[in-house]
Design an enzyme around this catalytic site. Structure first.
Site, mmCIF file in Angstrom:
data_model
loop_
_atom_site.group_PDB
_atom_site.id
_atom_site.type_symbol
_atom_site.label_atom_id
_atom_site.label_comp_id
_atom_site.label_asym_id
_atom_site.label_seq_id
_atom_site.Cartn_x
_atom_site.Cartn_y
_atom_site.Cartn_z
ATOM 1 N N GLU A 264 22.251 5.850 -2.014
ATOM 2 C CA GLU A 264 23.038 5.213 -0.980
ATOM 3 C C GLU A 264 24.599 4.715 -1.571
ATOM 4 O O GLU A 264 24.720 3.397 -1.515
ATOM 5 C CB GLU A 264 22.332 3.964 -0.425
ATOM 6 C CG GLU A 264 20.964 4.193 0.260
ATOM 7 C CD GLU A 264 20.204 3.361 0.985
ATOM 8 O OE1 GLU A 264 20.783 2.361 0.948
ATOM 9 O OE2 GLU A 264 19.126 3.670 1.116
ATOM 10 N N GLU A 370 12.232 10.241 3.502
ATOM 11 C CA GLU A 370 11.764 8.802 3.928
ATOM 12 C C GLU A 370 11.512 8.812 5.414
ATOM 13 O O GLU A 370 11.790 8.099 5.961
ATOM 14 C CB GLU A 370 12.817 7.692 3.309
ATOM 15 C CG GLU A 370 13.100 7.763 1.811
ATOM 16 C CD GLU A 370 14.092 6.513 1.578
ATOM 17 O OE1 GLU A 370 14.278 5.742 2.521
ATOM 18 O OE2 GLU A 370 14.779 6.409 0.450
HETATM 19 O O1 G3I Z 1 4.639 -7.006 -2.403
HETATM 20 C C1 G3I Z 1 5.388 -7.969 -2.757
HETATM 21 C C2 G3I Z 1 4.584 -9.232 -2.612
HETATM 22 O O2 G3I Z 1 3.563 -9.170 -3.261
HETATM 23 C C3 G3I Z 1 5.256 -10.584 -2.662
HETATM 24 O O3 G3I Z 1 4.792 -11.638 -2.263
HETATM 25 C C4 G3I Z 1 6.929 -10.272 -1.743
HETATM 26 C C5 G3I Z 1 7.578 -11.208 -1.572
HETATM 27 O O4 G3I Z 1 8.350 -11.406 -3.152
HETATM 28 O O5 G3I Z 1 7.532 -9.044 -2.138
HETATM 29 C C6 G3I Z 1 6.627 -7.971 -1.725
HETATM 30 O O6 G3I Z 1 7.272 -6.783 -2.207
HETATM 31 C C7 G3I Z 1 8.389 -6.308 -1.300
HETATM 32 C C8 G3I Z 1 8.049 -4.884 -0.916
HETATM 33 O O7 G3I Z 1 9.064 -4.177 -0.182
HETATM 34 C C9 G3I Z 1 6.494 -4.621 -0.451
HETATM 35 O O8 G3I Z 1 6.677 -5.306 0.809
HETATM 36 C C10 G3I Z 1 9.638 -6.614 -1.925
HETATM 37 O O9 G3I Z 1 9.749 -7.815 -2.291
HETATM 38 C C11 G3I Z 1 10.785 -5.863 -1.257
HETATM 39 O O10 G3I Z 1 11.709 -5.713 -2.022
HETATM 40 C C12 G3I Z 1 10.329 -4.332 -0.643
HETATM 41 O O11 G3I Z 1 11.276 -3.824 -0.104
HETATM 42 C C13 G3I Z 1 11.559 -2.285 0.049
HETATM 43 C C14 G3I Z 1 12.954 -2.007 0.071
HETATM 44 O O12 G3I Z 1 13.228 -0.658 -0.085
HETATM 45 C C15 G3I Z 1 13.496 -2.662 -1.299
HETATM 46 O O13 G3I Z 1 13.031 -1.984 -2.415
HETATM 47 C C16 G3I Z 1 10.727 -1.628 0.869
HETATM 48 O O14 G3I Z 1 9.286 -1.856 1.051
HETATM 49 C C17 G3I Z 1 11.203 -0.203 1.152
HETATM 50 O O15 G3I Z 1 10.474 0.281 2.323
HETATM 51 C C18 G3I Z 1 12.571 -0.029 1.137
HETATM 52 O O16 G3I Z 1 12.955 1.246 1.056
HETATM 53 C C19 G3I Z 1 14.106 1.710 1.093
HETATM 54 C C20 G3I Z 1 14.407 2.781 0.352
HETATM 55 O O17 G3I Z 1 14.012 2.723 -1.101
HETATM 56 C C21 G3I Z 1 15.810 3.388 0.477
HETATM 57 N N1 G3I Z 1 16.155 3.652 1.650
HETATM 58 C C22 G3I Z 1 15.940 2.710 2.611
HETATM 59 C C23 G3I Z 1 14.503 2.227 2.694
HETATM 60 C C24 G3I Z 1 14.314 1.014 3.490
HETATM 61 O O18 G3I Z 1 15.217 0.026 3.179
#
Ligand code: G3I
Length: 459
Positions: A264, A370
């Site tokens: 991105e 995705e």
């Molecule tokens: O699992 C932990 C949990 O234990 C903790 O309590 C909580 C609070 O810190 O965080 C949880 O992890 C989160 C994780 O998602 C699981 O839900 C992370 O903080 C959070 O940053 C993470 O977000 C991910 C995001 O990318 C950032 O990395 C999303 O799951 C994921 O679907 C999203 O995916 C992105 C692709 O990489 C790139 N394209 C867009 C897509 C959507 O944003």
């Protein structure tokens, strides 16, 4: 082992391989008798799977060289090299396993090696190195129905057992870490790597014969605070980034098959490069620097550029292909990831096809990276369940996407990845804050109509 010389075969899967690992000797060449400088001849070959026997590999030496040189095959069976003769070679692999097939080309300046690993399972040589797609077998499984490409899912360490494990092993043969192989997780503070969750995902995938897609080394949304607020010079910043990419790719060399090096990088609307800290401190050419670091660390891993809204946003698509063309000119990219966060009612089939056509015309691998399909793109907060009408429309869209991907030429196929297992864990729910049901399984892990439509599109 049978090696049969044959005339040029017709109607074969021709998968082009140009793997040339650096030779073991350091001599870059020297003068021949006539005082002309002789350089090494770059080995190259194509391979294909015979349509008449899936256990037979067909090899074509495509080396182009000047002067005298010798070509020898190592078929990866622990046997003596075989001198290459004119025409095609057919080699039979009767036992399941992995084989490193090499072509060694030697002249007075030294030798080069082209190499490809092939996988063989009970159905024969695995198309595009993706085993488990069993055309005559369990086509009720998504990976079994896919023809020559992997079916992937986003995965999290901590969700690798129970129903997650059951569904992943039944339907999927490619994994993308949803967030645990990003910089903010793997490199939480300077000099301190934490590969724990990433190792868990990689080890699970490898033990279940699944390909691993690394996602994503450089992304403005997953940059650790210490990097955003880096206190050193720009040169120290670039050295840190090179160390991070080199350390990570070296750790997973031979385990992670592909990486989204940069994710991105294009600003929505302007279609200019985002002004990320990487751009600010490494310059506008930070992208090619990062891909060069990755290529240097692992010449065999597949390198992808990944982004979203590449179907209907023609300006963003053009900006993406400009980045890709620049990388391709330097041999620094192997594929394009179109994220495919779409809706039941758009983008159109033609819009999706446009990013496929641009990728295929460039001879690159296409990753639908995705995929999720919103059933409530209007953001209606009054709906509390997926209606039958929307369930059917969503299923039809999954089928359409699968059919588009399946029609891609074999040489450009890679994987079609669904962004998660079950509806209630989709990122979309938090992102949009409205009810939705974007995936193939419901909150109780039950397969939805969407999975049926997707399966029909694969078959
Ligand atoms: O699992 C932990 C949990 O234990 C903790 O309590 C909580 C609070 O810190 O965080 C949880 O992890 C989160 C994780 O998602 C699981 O839900 C992370 O903080 C959070 O940053 C993470 O977000 C991910 C995001 O990318 C950032 O990395 C999303 O799951 C994921 O679907 C999203 O995916 C992105 C692709 O990489 C790139 N394209 C867009 C897509 C959507 O944003």
């Amino acid at each position: 082992m049978k090696t049969i010389k044959i005339a040029k075969l017709l109607a074969l899967f021709m998968i082009v391989v140009f793997y040339a690992c650096s030779s073991d000797d350091t001599d870059e060449g020297g003068p021949d008798e006539g005082g002309n400088t002789v350089t090494k001849v770059q080995a190259a070959f194509k391979y294909s799977i015979s349509e008449s026997n899936p256990n037979i590999l067909v090899l074509e030496n495509t080396t182009q060289g000047e002067g005298e040189y010798k070509s020898e095959w190592d078929f990866g069976k622990g046997e003596a090299f075989v001198v290459d003769q004119p025409g095609l070679d057919m080699v039979e692999y009767d036992n399941a396993g992995e084989y490193r097939v090499r072509l060694i080309v030697t002249n007075s300046a030294g030798f080069t090696i082209a190499e490809e690993v092939i996988k063989v399972d009970s159905n024969g040589i695995c198309l595009n190195n993706i085993c488990g797609s069993d055309p005559g077998g369990d086509v009720a499984s998504l990976k079994g129905a896919a023809n020559g490409f992997a079916i992937g899912t986003a995965v999290q360490a901590g969700r690798l057992s129970g129903k997650y494990d059951e569904i992943m092993r039944a339907d999927f043969n490619n994994l993308t870490a949803e967030y645990q192989m990003k910089m903010n997780i793997m490199y939480p503070s300077q000099g301190n790597y934490d590969f724990g969750p990433a190792d868990e995902i990689v080890n699970y995938g490898l033990s279940n014969d699944m390909n691993i897609h690394g996602h994503a080394l450089i992304w403005h949304n997953a940059t650790p605070d210490w990097v955003e607020n880096f206190s050193g010079t720009d040169a120290e910043f670039e050295a840190m980034v090179e160390d991070y990419i080199t350390t990570t790719l070296t750790r997973y060399k031979g385990k992670v098959r592909s990486w989204d090096v940069v994710n991105e990088a294009i600003e929505d609307g302007s279609n200019e490069l985002r002004n990320s800290v990487f751009r600010q401190k490494m310059g506008d050419n930070y992208i090619e620097k990062c891909y060069q670091f990755a290529r240097n660390a692992d010449p065999d891993v597949l390198l992808f550029y990944n982004d979203y809204n590449l179907t209907f946003d023609t300006g963003k698509q053009a900006a993406m292909f400009a980045i890709v063309d620049n990388l391709k000119a330097q041999g620094l990219i192997d594929g394009v990831g179109a994220q495919m966060h779409i809706s039941y009612n758009g983008p159109t089939k033609e819009q999706i096809q446009s990013v496929v056509d641009g990728t295929v015309s460039r001879g690159l691998l296409m990753h639908f990276a995705e995929l999720d399909i919103r059933a409530n793109p209007e953001g209606d907060t009054n709906v509390s369940a997926l209606s039958s009408q929307r369930a059917i429309a969503q299923s039809d869209k999954f089928k359409e996407v699968a059919e588009i991907y399946d029609a891609i030429p074999q040489a450009n196929k890679f994987a079609l990845t669904i962004w998660g297992i079950k509806d209630d864990e989709s990122w979309l729910l938090d992102f949009w804050g409205v009810p939705d049901w974007p995936l193939l399984f419901d909150a109780s892990f039950n397969p939805k109509e969407a999975r049926q439509g997707f399966l029909e599109g694969l078959q």
